[in-house]
Scaffold this active site. Structure first.
Site, PDB file in Angstrom:
ATOM      1  N   TYR A  11      -7.742   7.247  11.924  1.00 49.73           N
ATOM      2  CA  TYR A  11      -7.013   8.164  11.022  1.00 49.73           C
ATOM      3  C   TYR A  11      -7.179   9.629  11.456  1.00 49.73           C
ATOM      4  N   ILE A  12      -8.388  10.136  11.446  1.00 50.85           N
ATOM      5  CA  ILE A  12      -8.579  11.554  11.781  1.00 50.85           C
ATOM      6  C   ILE A  12      -8.405  11.749  13.293  1.00 50.85           C
ATOM      7  N   ASP A  31     -11.577   3.682  22.285  1.00 50.69           N
ATOM      8  CA  ASP A  31     -11.624   3.110  20.928  1.00 50.69           C
ATOM      9  C   ASP A  31     -11.673   1.593  21.068  1.00 50.69           C
ATOM     10  N   ASN A  32     -12.468   0.940  20.235  1.00 43.91           N
ATOM     11  CA  ASN A  32     -12.521  -0.528  20.311  1.00 43.91           C
ATOM     12  C   ASN A  32     -11.493  -1.194  19.394  1.00 43.91           C
ATOM     13  N   SER A  34     -11.460  -1.558  16.331  1.00 44.78           N
ATOM     14  CA  SER A  34     -12.010  -2.349  15.227  1.00 44.78           C
ATOM     15  C   SER A  34     -11.393  -1.934  13.895  1.00 44.78           C
ATOM     16  N   ASN A  99     -23.796   0.651  15.094  1.00 43.25           N
ATOM     17  CA  ASN A  99     -22.540   1.272  15.534  1.00 43.25           C
ATOM     18  C   ASN A  99     -22.649   2.803  15.558  1.00 43.25           C
ATOM     19  N   SER A 124     -20.321  14.690   7.903  1.00 41.31           N
ATOM     20  CA  SER A 124     -19.744  14.502   6.572  1.00 41.31           C
ATOM     21  C   SER A 124     -20.508  15.333   5.549  1.00 41.31           C
ATOM     22  N   TYR A 149     -24.432   4.471   5.314  1.00 42.60           N
ATOM     23  CA  TYR A 149     -23.416   5.241   6.040  1.00 42.60           C
ATOM     24  C   TYR A 149     -23.819   6.720   6.109  1.00 42.60           C
ATOM     25  N   LYS A 153     -25.199   9.421   9.340  1.00 38.88           N
ATOM     26  CA  LYS A 153     -24.703  10.750   9.727  1.00 38.88           C
ATOM     27  C   LYS A 153     -25.870  11.740   9.826  1.00 38.88           C
ATOM     28  N   LEU A 200      -9.690   7.233  -2.579  1.00 42.06           N
ATOM     29  CA  LEU A 200      -8.748   7.486  -3.671  1.00 42.06           C
ATOM     30  C   LEU A 200      -7.284   7.544  -3.213  1.00 42.06           C
ATOM     31  N   ARG A 295     -18.484   4.363 -10.351  1.00 41.32           N
ATOM     32  CA  ARG A 295     -18.798   3.650  -9.106  1.00 41.32           C
ATOM     33  C   ARG A 295     -20.197   4.088  -8.663  1.00 41.32           C
TER      34      ARG A 295
HETATM   35  P1  NAD Z   1     -11.246   5.422  11.227  1.00 39.31           P
HETATM   36  O1  NAD Z   1     -11.913   4.140  10.940  1.00 39.31           O
HETATM   37  O2  NAD Z   1      -9.780   5.519  11.002  1.00 39.31           O
HETATM   38  O3  NAD Z   1     -11.563   5.885  12.715  1.00 39.31           O
HETATM   39  C1  NAD Z   1     -12.702   5.476  13.419  1.00 39.31           C
HETATM   40  C2  NAD Z   1     -12.244   4.917  14.734  1.00 39.31           C
HETATM   41  O4  NAD Z   1     -13.375   4.541  15.517  1.00 39.31           O
HETATM   42  C3  NAD Z   1     -11.362   3.667  14.592  1.00 39.31           C
HETATM   43  O5  NAD Z   1     -10.218   3.842  15.384  1.00 39.31           O
HETATM   44  C4  NAD Z   1     -12.245   2.521  15.111  1.00 39.31           C
HETATM   45  O6  NAD Z   1     -11.468   1.507  15.694  1.00 39.31           O
HETATM   46  C5  NAD Z   1     -13.131   3.263  16.084  1.00 39.31           C
HETATM   47  N1  NAD Z   1     -14.457   2.660  16.307  1.00 39.31           N
HETATM   48  C6  NAD Z   1     -15.352   2.258  15.372  1.00 39.31           C
HETATM   49  N2  NAD Z   1     -16.463   1.795  15.955  1.00 39.31           N
HETATM   50  C7  NAD Z   1     -16.273   1.913  17.290  1.00 39.31           C
HETATM   51  C8  NAD Z   1     -17.071   1.610  18.429  1.00 39.31           C
HETATM   52  N3  NAD Z   1     -18.282   1.050  18.302  1.00 39.31           N
HETATM   53  N4  NAD Z   1     -16.577   1.881  19.660  1.00 39.31           N
HETATM   54  C9  NAD Z   1     -15.344   2.414  19.801  1.00 39.31           C
HETATM   55  N5  NAD Z   1     -14.551   2.719  18.767  1.00 39.31           N
HETATM   56  C10 NAD Z   1     -15.009   2.468  17.516  1.00 39.31           C
HETATM   57  O7  NAD Z   1     -12.006   6.558  10.378  1.00 39.31           O
HETATM   58  P2  NAD Z   1     -11.654   8.098  10.157  1.00 39.31           P
HETATM   59  O8  NAD Z   1     -11.437   8.300   8.715  1.00 39.31           O
HETATM   60  O9  NAD Z   1     -10.647   8.552  11.121  1.00 39.31           O
HETATM   61  O10 NAD Z   1     -13.075   8.733  10.493  1.00 39.31           O
HETATM   62  C11 NAD Z   1     -13.379   9.257  11.750  1.00 39.31           C
HETATM   63  C12 NAD Z   1     -14.784   9.812  11.725  1.00 39.31           C
HETATM   64  O11 NAD Z   1     -14.900  10.793  10.710  1.00 39.31           O
HETATM   65  C13 NAD Z   1     -15.862   8.771  11.426  1.00 39.31           C
HETATM   66  O12 NAD Z   1     -16.992   9.087  12.196  1.00 39.31           O
HETATM   67  C14 NAD Z   1     -16.145   8.990   9.966  1.00 39.31           C
HETATM   68  O13 NAD Z   1     -17.440   8.591   9.628  1.00 39.31           O
HETATM   69  C15 NAD Z   1     -15.991  10.496   9.874  1.00 39.31           C
HETATM   70  N6  NAD Z   1     -15.696  10.975   8.531  1.00 39.31           N
HETATM   71  C16 NAD Z   1     -14.618  10.479   7.863  1.00 39.31           C
HETATM   72  C17 NAD Z   1     -14.324  10.933   6.595  1.00 39.31           C
HETATM   73  C18 NAD Z   1     -13.163  10.390   5.814  1.00 39.31           C
HETATM   74  O14 NAD Z   1     -13.095  10.597   4.614  1.00 39.31           O
HETATM   75  N7  NAD Z   1     -12.205   9.720   6.434  1.00 39.31           N
HETATM   76  C19 NAD Z   1     -15.127  11.915   6.015  1.00 39.31           C
HETATM   77  C20 NAD Z   1     -16.221  12.400   6.726  1.00 39.31           C
HETATM   78  C21 NAD Z   1     -16.495  11.926   7.988  1.00 39.31           C
HETATM   79  C1  WQD Z   2     -12.911  10.272  -4.382  1.00 38.63           C
HETATM   80  C2  WQD Z   2     -13.019  10.225  -5.896  1.00 38.63           C
HETATM   81  C3  WQD Z   2     -14.122   8.277  -6.786  1.00 38.63           C
HETATM   82  C4  WQD Z   2     -11.161   5.366  -5.526  1.00 38.63           C
HETATM   83  C5  WQD Z   2     -16.233   9.114   0.484  1.00 38.63           C
HETATM   84  C6  WQD Z   2     -17.560   9.131   1.200  1.00 38.63           C
HETATM   85  C7  WQD Z   2     -17.729  10.404   1.947  1.00 38.63           C
HETATM   86  C8  WQD Z   2     -16.532  10.665   2.843  1.00 38.63           C
HETATM   87  C9  WQD Z   2     -15.233  10.507   2.136  1.00 38.63           C
HETATM   88  C10 WQD Z   2     -17.028   9.880   5.033  1.00 38.63           C
HETATM   89  C11 WQD Z   2     -14.371   9.724  -6.372  1.00 38.63           C
HETATM   90  C12 WQD Z   2     -12.675   8.331  -7.197  1.00 38.63           C
HETATM   91  C13 WQD Z   2     -11.844   6.540  -5.741  1.00 38.63           C
HETATM   92  C14 WQD Z   2     -10.571   4.691  -6.630  1.00 38.63           C
HETATM   93  C15 WQD Z   2     -11.384   6.435  -8.079  1.00 38.63           C
HETATM   94  N1  WQD Z   2     -16.456   9.742   3.903  1.00 38.63           N
HETATM   95  N2  WQD Z   2     -11.964   7.079  -6.996  1.00 38.63           N
HETATM   96  N3  WQD Z   2     -10.707   5.271  -7.867  1.00 38.63           N
HETATM   97  O1  WQD Z   2     -16.405   9.026  -2.592  1.00 38.63           O
HETATM   98  O2  WQD Z   2     -15.773  11.454  -2.441  1.00 38.63           O
HETATM   99  O3  WQD Z   2     -16.217  10.211  -0.402  1.00 38.63           O
HETATM  100  O4  WQD Z   2     -15.188   9.280   1.432  1.00 38.63           O
HETATM  101  O5  WQD Z   2     -17.894  10.622   5.364  1.00 38.63           O
HETATM  102  O6  WQD Z   2     -18.905  10.315   2.664  1.00 38.63           O
HETATM  103  O7  WQD Z   2     -18.598   9.007   0.245  1.00 38.63           O
HETATM  104  O8  WQD Z   2     -14.161   9.734  -1.630  1.00 38.63           O
HETATM  105  O9  WQD Z   2     -11.870   8.905  -1.824  1.00 38.63           O
HETATM  106  O10 WQD Z   2     -13.791   7.295  -2.166  1.00 38.63           O
HETATM  107  O11 WQD Z   2     -13.342   9.021  -3.865  1.00 38.63           O
HETATM  108  O12 WQD Z   2     -11.466   6.913  -9.202  1.00 38.63           O
HETATM  109  O13 WQD Z   2      -9.977   3.617  -6.487  1.00 38.63           O
HETATM  110  O14 WQD Z   2     -12.060   9.286  -6.379  1.00 38.63           O
HETATM  111  O15 WQD Z   2     -14.924   7.864  -7.842  1.00 38.63           O
HETATM  112  O16 WQD Z   2     -14.693  10.461  -7.523  1.00 38.63           O
HETATM  113  P1  WQD Z   2     -15.722  10.093  -1.881  1.00 38.63           P
HETATM  114  P2  WQD Z   2     -13.252   8.654  -2.309  1.00 38.63           P
END
Ligand code: NAD
Ligand code: WQD
Length: 339
Positions: A11-12, A31-32, A34, A99, A124, A149, A153, A200, A295
């Site tokens: 995604y990001i 990317d694997n 997964s 991982n 994060s 998780y 980090k 969310l 939750r």
């Molecule tokens: P995502 O799952 O869409 O992207 C992660 C990617 O890494 C995927 O394409 C997956 O296939 C790949 N991957 C996972 N394990 C792997 C491995 N062992 N080897 C190679 N590829 C691998 O998630 P995202 O939301 O895009 O998040 C990207 C990064 O940002 C992650 O490190 C996540 O922890 C961090 N992050 C995400 C959020 C969020 O809310 N989405 C918030 C804070 C931090």
């Molecule tokens: C947002 C708000 C829920 C789903 C998580 C990780 C954080 C980061 C981002 C990676 C919360 C509420 C959610 C639903 C709901 N990831 N909610 N109904 O929990 O802030 O953060 O993702 O680093 O580390 O903890 O994000 O989108 O899950 O929730 O009411 O079906 O929405 O309770 O208040 P969160 P979220």
């Protein structure tokens, strides 16, 4: 020279690859798959008219990673690859540490062997831990997150810090994301969760498209203005641009060595009910919901102090809440079943 983007099909990652290409960087994605599909990268290529080198492999596979560094002239790594589901991480913690922590250590080892030292890590807001009082600022100490998780980090940030102390060439940046949402304005790339969405906005979008009946709002008795949790939601394209800003900061600061961290958020928080309202009014769609129990592990409210990124990286989140809602819906309605 090329930028290695681990997890770049996700995604990001896919949004960041697009921003990198727009800024004339060459990109190698590792990317694997997964939790992603190569289609995201095909679409990025169509949107930019530029090509991406894709290597399917796992960051825990040293030989596969080494081959990438041997075959490409990599100047820096942006490291997204990780498992990211907070709830799941408590069910299978060993898989998360393997991982996210072992995988990152392997990547850093291979980078060191190939004398590549510039490293941008997807951290994060969760690293501030359960006790920190918002707004979170980078001068706060790393905390104790409630999930494996989150702990993974914190561990990686510690690994980076110690590695930086041991090798003066290392230049590591942790970008601490708050809550990224939305999608590219084309509606061609976006978040494609497998199974029941944990987060969310993907859930709201799946209710809107008719895949889920109603949203459960996890708690309306928090000590917040309307009783639901408050978060600092930022547009994923702003977040992607934050990575380009961090890369340019590394390039322009040749004196920098060691590690540094930047919050990437908007600097303000809004509630779950406010998100529902914003989605409904931006897209003229009703989102049926019910209030459900809290939750486990959710904090009432947190948001970023985003001053450091504004000052040092010259980066600010500029897209509005309405943009986030419209772009989420454009992606979901164009791609009801994801990629
Ligand atoms: P995502 O799952 O869409 O992207 C992660 C990617 O890494 C995927 O394409 C997956 O296939 C790949 N991957 C996972 N394990 C792997 C491995 N062992 N080897 C190679 N590829 C691998 O998630 P995202 O939301 O895009 O998040 C990207 C990064 O940002 C992650 O490190 C996540 O922890 C961090 N992050 C995400 C959020 C969020 O809310 N989405 C918030 C804070 C931090
Ligand atoms: C947002 C708000 C829920 C789903 C998580 C990780 C954080 C980061 C981002 C990676 C919360 C509420 C959610 C639903 C709901 N990831 N909610 N109904 O929990 O802030 O953060 O993702 O680093 O580390 O903890 O994000 O989108 O899950 O929730 O009411 O079906 O929405 O309770 O208040 P969160 P979220």
């Amino acid at each position: 020279m090329a930028i290695l983007v681990t997890g770049g099909a996700g995604y990001i990652g896919s949004h960041t690859v697009l921003s990198l290409l727009e800024n004339d960087y060459e990109v190698v994605v590792f990317d694997n798959l997964s939790n992603a599909s190569e289609t995201s990268l095909k679409r990025v290529e169509q949107l930019t008219g530029k090509s991406v080198t894709f290597v399917q492999g796992d960051i825990r596979d040293k030989a596969a990673l080494s081959q990438v560094f041997e075959q490409h002239d990599i100047s820096a790594t942006i490291h997204f690859a990780a498992l990211k589901a907070v709830g799941e991480s408590a069910q299978i913690p060993l898989a998360y540490y393997d991982n996210n922590v072992y995988g990152t250590i392997t990547l850093l080892e291979v980078m060191q062997q190939h004398k590549v030292y510039d490293f941008i890590f997807s951290s994060s807001a969760t690293v501030y831990g359960e006790e920190a009082i918002p707004p979170y600022v980078e001068t706060m100490k790393l905390g104790t997150p409630s999930s494996p998780y989150g702990a993974s980090k914190v561990m990686v940030e510690r690994v980076m810090e110690d590695f930086g102390k041991s090798d003066a060439n290392f230049r590591g940046v942790s970008l601490r994301y708050f809550n990224p949402i939305g999608a590219h304005e084309s509606g061609q790339i976006g978040e494609d969760p497998k199974g029941l969405p944990n987060n969310l906005l993907p859930f709201v979008a799946q209710v809107a498209v008719g895949k889920r009946e109603k949203l459960s709002v996890f708690g309306d008795d928090y000590p917040t203005q309307d009783g639901s949790c408050e978060r600092d939601y930022l547009h994923v394209v702003d977040l992607a641009e934050g990575h380009v800003a961090a890369l340019k900061w590394l390039e322009n600061n040749s004196d920098f060595a060691g590690t540094d961290a930047f919050n990437l958020g908007t600097g303000s928080a809004i509630s779950v009910f406010a998100i529902i309202n914003a989605f409904e009014s931006a897209n003229d769609i009703q989102i049926p919901f019910e209030v459900a129990p809290r939750r486990a592990g959710d904090l009432p409210a947190f948001w970023a102090n985003a001053d450091k990124a504004a000052q040092a990286l010259n980066w600010q989140a500029k897209r509005s809440l309405e943009d986030m809602m419209k772009d989420t819906w454009r992606w979901q309605s164009n791609n009801p079943n994801g990629y």
